[in-house]
Design a protein around this motif. Structure first.
Motif, short mmCIF file in Angstrom:
data_model
loop_
_atom_site.label_atom_id
_atom_site.label_comp_id
_atom_site.label_asym_id
_atom_site.label_seq_id
_atom_site.Cartn_x
_atom_site.Cartn_y
_atom_site.Cartn_z
N PRO A 111 -61.34 43.37 39.80
CA PRO A 111 -62.16 42.19 40.03
C PRO A 111 -61.31 40.93 40.00
O PRO A 111 -60.42 40.80 39.17
N ALA A 112 -61.57 40.04 40.94
CA ALA A 112 -60.78 38.82 41.00
C ALA A 112 -61.10 37.94 39.80
O ALA A 112 -62.25 37.85 39.37
N SER A 113 -60.12 37.29 39.25
CA SER A 113 -60.36 36.40 38.12
C SER A 113 -61.00 35.11 38.63
O SER A 113 -60.65 34.61 39.69
N PRO A 114 -61.98 34.60 37.91
CA PRO A 114 -62.69 33.41 38.37
C PRO A 114 -61.87 32.15 38.12
O PRO A 114 -62.30 31.24 37.42
N ILE A 181 -65.51 36.97 50.08
CA ILE A 181 -65.08 35.62 49.69
C ILE A 181 -66.05 35.06 48.65
O ILE A 181 -65.65 34.47 47.66
N ARG A 182 -67.35 35.32 48.88
CA ARG A 182 -68.37 34.81 47.96
C ARG A 182 -68.15 35.39 46.56
O ARG A 182 -68.22 34.67 45.57
N ASP A 190 -68.63 26.66 50.90
CA ASP A 190 -69.22 25.37 51.27
C ASP A 190 -68.07 24.47 51.71
O ASP A 190 -66.93 24.78 51.48
N GLN A 191 -68.45 23.43 52.31
CA GLN A 191 -67.47 22.47 52.83
C GLN A 191 -67.89 22.09 54.20
O GLN A 191 -68.32 22.95 54.96
#
Lengths: 191, 357
Positions: A111-114, A181-182, A190-191
């Motif tokens: 899991p990617a680190s936040p 990505i989410r 967003d952007q």
């Protein structure tokens, strides 16, 4: 990427056995063709050989080229046939080994680190990996469109599917990537 | 804001996204934009090597006219694709043929053309990067191929089915060790810039185009004759084990004594380069270990020649570490291999200035 007229001119010159034209086609198309073959075979040395072979073959068949059909799509189509043929042969040869290897490789990604301070490199590396994880045809359609700049019609020709299916593959790929990505860092969307 | 992003999007895709919910649309367009960060996903290698190989091949074949039956390739491609398609969806209706008789004739002709084409196609044996391979030739001679090398030869060394060619000719791209069996016909190794002719012997040929392009021939037993295609008359004969000659221009260098252990160390999974510029060493490592090594612009590529010698199998990283140590460079792992860079480039501020400009 050169435009359709340039390709058509090259096609005519090749028919007339103009070696300089082959050089120009090579210069313009070597990198995209190499990347495409490499994305299928996952092996730089093999991709190099196949790329070389494609341009030699192009010269061999120069007299029967049809300037009214896309030379660009023809090159990619040759690339695709050869790359998949190679893969098929390799798989039948090493079926067993691969099965074993896949077992050990196919672990879920950590899991990617936040991390809020998001490193651009990190996203790039992850994106590359997620693109790799896409189903073959989705990845192929997406890469040809996004990275090699082929038109939908050309991709349809290369992959031998309808332009509508090309669109569906790309949209499906974008949706998968969006979810990844989410999960990784929603702020990026967003952007 | 998303206008610029969407402008790079193919019109068909933009239209298709109109079918999505507006919230979805923005997110997907954003993904499209983010993908711009990874393009292109793979770095293509130096194209000059590939082009040199293609030119060599075409020059070789230039005597032969272009394939009149070029459409055969198309047919092969098409039938392959058709087969592919039928396996994917067997529901597609098969087109009815106009006349079975004509299509049978066409099939026979195509089959004949195809078999002649297949027969005259040279046989190629290659060792991809990171591997080595031994092959036995039709006459019983053996070839050991170093990583990223290939040999090709005519089927059974024949010039036409059942007709022996005057010589046994092998085309080499890369490095190989030959052990040639005695036979009446001369054995010839052709590289991109040289020709090695023998009767029965063993020898090593290293033909690398690209950086520091050269063909280096080292003999281990027997006698070989080395020449370049431009000056077949000005050849050099190597007759003593360990003698070596090098072809870079039109004429081979006179015989000199090489270190045999070093020249053949690749056969024992070792690694050696002698007096090679850094980019050539890097290419050799890439072939040997099947990794991608990038040279950062801060690295001075021109600075002197390098020699490395590892008698036994050694990890790629160890070699790179030693190389960097010798040159005062640094390296870091990348997703596909390694990058070599210079922490404190001496004359390099101009490089970095150019990059940022």
């Amino acid at each position: 990427m050169p435009d359709a007229d340039t390709f058509q001119t090259w096609c005519r010159r090749l028919q007339e056995s103009d070696r300089a034209a082959l050089g120009q086609v090579f210069e313009a198309m070597h990198d995209p063709i190499f990347r495409y073959v490499r994305s299928i075979t996952k092996n730089g040395a093999v991709a190099r050989d196949i790329t070389q072979d494609i341009f030699i073959r192009l010269w061999d068949v120069r007299e029967s080229l049809d300037p009214n059909r896309s030379l660009e799509a023809y090159l990619f189509r040759m690339a695709r046939n050869r790359a998949y043929n190679h893969e098929r042969n390799r798989r039948t040869r090493t079926d067993k080994e691969d099965d074993i290897r896949e077992d050990s490789v196919a672990q879920p990604a950590a899991p990617a680190s936040p991390d809020v301070q998001l490193d651009a490199d990190l996203l790039e590396a992850n994106l590359e990996e997620w693109i790799e994880d896409l189903p073959d045809r989705q990845r192929e359609a997406l890469s040809l469109s996004r990275f090699e700049g082929l038109s939908h019609d050309a991709i349809a020709d290369v992959m031998d599917i309808s332009p509508r299916t090309v669109n569906n593959h790309i949209v499906r790929a974008l949706k998968t990537l969006r979810e990844r990505i989410r999960a990784f860092e929603p702020g990026l969307l967003d952007q | 804001m998303s206008r610029t992003h969407e402008s790079s999007m193919p019109p068909e895709l933009r239209e298709r996204l109109e079918e999505e919910h507006p919230n979805e649309r923005a997110g997907l367009a954003r993904v499209w934009t983010l993908l711009g960060r990874v393009a292109p996903p793979f770095e293509a290698p130096e194209a000059s090597d590939t082009w040199a190989a293609i030119e060599a091949h075409l020059d070789d074949a230039s005597a032969a006219p272009p394939l009149r039956n070029g459409h055969v390739h198309e047919d092969v491609d098409r039938s392959a694709r058709r087969a592919d398609r039928t396996t994917r969806s067997s529901s597609r209706a098969r087109q009815s043929s106009a006349s079975t008789w004509t299509s049978a004739t066409v099939a026979v002709v195509v089959l004949l053309a195809l078999s002649v084409w297949l027969w005259q196609r040279p046989v190629t044996v290659s060792a991809p990067a990171g591997t080595q391979q031994t092959a036995t030739l039709p006459d019983g001679s053996t070839v050991e191929l170093n990583s990223g090398s290939s040999v090709s030869y005519r089927r059974a060394f024949q010039s036409w089915p059942l007709v022996d060619a005057a010589r046994r000719t092998v085309r080499l791209d890369g490095e190989a060790y030959f052990d040639v069996s005695h036979a009446g016909r001369p054995f010839v190794v052709e590289t991109f810039n040289a020709r090695v002719e023998v009767l029965g012997t063993s020898f090593n040929v290293r033909a690398r185009s690209g950086d520091a392009a050269a063909t280096q021939v080292t003999v281990t037993s027997g006698q070989v004759r080395v020449s370049s295609p431009q000056h077949p008359d000005r050849s050099v004969v190597l007759a003593t084990p360990g003698e070596s000659s090098r072809v870079t221009g039109d004429v081979p260098t006179p015989p000199s004594t090489a270190n045999l252990d070093r020249a053949l160390v690749w056969r024992k999974q070792g690694f050696a380069v002698t007096d090679q510029p850094l980019p050539a060493v890097v290419r050799e490592l890439e072939r040997r270990y099947d990794v991608t090594i990038t040279l950062h612009p801060s690295v001075d590529r021109q600075n002197g020649a390098l020699s490395l010698y590892y008698p036994q199998r050694t990890e790629a990283e160890t070699v790179i570490r030693d190389l960097c140590l010798a040159r005062g460079l640094e390296y870091r792992p990348t997703s596909r291999g390694f990058e070599i860079y210079d922490d404190a480039p001496t004359g390099a501020p101009t490089d970095t200035a150019q990059n940022s400009a």
